[in-house]
Design an enzyme around this catalytic site. Structure first.
Site, short mmCIF file in Angstrom:
data_model
loop_
_atom_site.label_atom_id
_atom_site.label_comp_id
_atom_site.label_asym_id
_atom_site.label_seq_id
_atom_site.Cartn_x
_atom_site.Cartn_y
_atom_site.Cartn_z
N ALA A 102 0.77 -1.24 0.00
CA ALA A 102 0.00 0.00 0.00
C ALA A 102 0.81 1.29 0.00
O ALA A 102 0.32 2.31 -0.49
CB ALA A 102 -0.95 0.01 1.20
N LYS A 146 -3.02 5.23 -3.88
CA LYS A 146 -4.12 4.41 -4.38
C LYS A 146 -5.05 4.01 -3.25
O LYS A 146 -6.27 3.89 -3.45
CB LYS A 146 -3.57 3.18 -5.10
CG LYS A 146 -2.80 3.50 -6.38
CD LYS A 146 -2.32 2.25 -7.07
CE LYS A 146 -1.47 2.59 -8.29
NZ LYS A 146 -0.20 3.26 -7.93
N GLU A 187 1.86 -3.10 4.45
CA GLU A 187 3.18 -2.58 4.06
C GLU A 187 4.21 -3.12 5.03
O GLU A 187 4.09 -2.94 6.24
CB GLU A 187 3.18 -1.06 4.08
CG GLU A 187 4.54 -0.42 3.90
CD GLU A 187 5.24 -0.84 2.62
OE1 GLU A 187 6.45 -1.16 2.68
OE2 GLU A 187 4.59 -0.86 1.55
N ASP A 210 4.60 -8.67 5.68
CA ASP A 210 4.93 -9.05 4.30
C ASP A 210 3.67 -9.56 3.61
O ASP A 210 3.04 -10.52 4.05
CB ASP A 210 6.00 -10.14 4.32
CG ASP A 210 6.61 -10.39 2.95
OD1 ASP A 210 5.88 -10.30 1.94
OD2 ASP A 210 7.82 -10.68 2.87
N CYS A 267 4.47 0.06 -12.52
CA CYS A 267 4.93 1.17 -13.36
C CYS A 267 6.19 0.74 -14.11
O CYS A 267 7.14 1.50 -14.25
CB CYS A 267 5.17 2.43 -12.53
SG CYS A 267 6.36 2.25 -11.19
#
Length: 314
Positions: free
Chosen positions: A114, A119, A137, A164, A236
């Site tokens: 996250a 987002k 996270e 994790d 990305c």
């Protein structure tokens, strides 16, 4: 077009060859050339969780009218509205990714990687703070930044987990209506030739190392997804190893199905690759999408996955 990459980018020729293989020589060169230009434009959206009457400069973005474009980035990022969380500065591709989840109020949503939280904030806004978001996270520093960003923007339907994400699916199988796997990646689409720190890490070997984690994350996210639910996998990165090949791994090992994305003519989308370096990947991957970097749109890959309903749901 002749593209000249920085002399200190040791693997420049390999990167150029790969971009030509993914997008063709003409468009590949256009994308590579565009990575040499810095952009002073900001894209942002008004946060319904912290409404404001403040007026800011900008025009609605074609194809994504909830997002606004302003040519003066500082006018938005340094505004009191942004500091207070009334507006959120976010690349159009990232906001579009969240919109692909087809969220409905009251849903249980898992955000498996996250931080820094852009987002997650968009999910909370689209849910209007209903339902529940589990934001995961593992890295302490990033976890605290995530929490701070969400609290600043008025997201109150979020439960935070510093762990994790690769183990979440085993711990809470078939719990969530929607799952977002915004996977850690090589960030190829964010490489800029005037910033050595953005590309010095790039190596073919590291793509393979990153893919191992991405495979584990998408498998964990799918395990946590309810039958009939949707998972969105995104990066990305331009690399097929981090994109189509990760989705193919999931499809091969589970009953997962690609839920084809809508290819709106106003959006800069290409179909996902169905072949890479002579290897057939399957026609179903044409239903995944690559956001082509143009204008305010950042390079992105998106795959929406559906888990078939169980027999009891039919």
């Amino acid at each position: 077009m002749t593209v000249s990459l920085p002399e200190d980018f040791k693997d420049a020729n390999a990167f150029i060859e790969r971009m030509h293989g993914i997008y063709g020589e003409v468009e590949g060169d256009r994308i590579l050339a565009g990575m040499s230009r810095s952009d002073s434009t900001a894209t942002y959206w008004f946060n319904p969780l912290k409404p404001t009457s403040v007026s800011l400069p900008g025009d609605p973005l074609a194809g994504l009218v909830s997002v606004f474009v302003c040519a003066d980035r500082d006018a938005i990022t340094r505004s009191e509205a942004a500091t207070a969380g009334h507006v959120y500065v976010q690349n159009a591709s990232s906001y579009y990714a969240v919109s692909c989840l087809r969220l409905e109020t009251g849903m249980e949503v898992l955000d498996l990687a996250a931080a820094p939280g852009g987002k997650t904030i968009a999910i909370a806004a689209l849910l209007n703070n209903t339902g529940r978001i589990a934001a995961v996270e593992p890295i302490v520093r990033r976890f605290h930044r995530l929490r701070s960003n969400l609290e600043r923007c008025g997201a109150t339907n979020v439960a935070y987990y510093q762990k994790d994400g690769r183990g979440v699916g085993r711990a809470v199988p078939e719990l969530f209506d929607r799952v977002l796997v915004d996977a850690p990646c090589s960030s190829e689409a964010r490489m800029r030739w005037d910033n050595v720190d953005s590309y010095k890490h790039w190596q073919l070997r590291k793509l393979k190392e990153t893919r191992r984690k991405q495979k584990a994350l998408i498998m964990s996210g799918y395990q946590a997804l309810k039958p009939g639910g949707l998972l969105l996998y995104c990066t990305c990165s331009f690399a097929p190893e981090e994109n189509e090949l990760v989705v193919k791994h999931l499809l091969k090992r589970t009953d997962a199905e690609v839920d084809p994305l809508d290819f709106d003519a106003e959006l800069p989308l290409h179909s996902g690759l169905t072949e890479w370096q002579g290897r057939k990947l399957g026609e179903t991957l044409a239903g995944t999408a690559r956001v082509v970097p143009v204008g305010v749109w950042e390079g992105f890959y998106l795959a929406r996955i559906r888990k078939p309903p169980s027999n009891l749901d039919v």
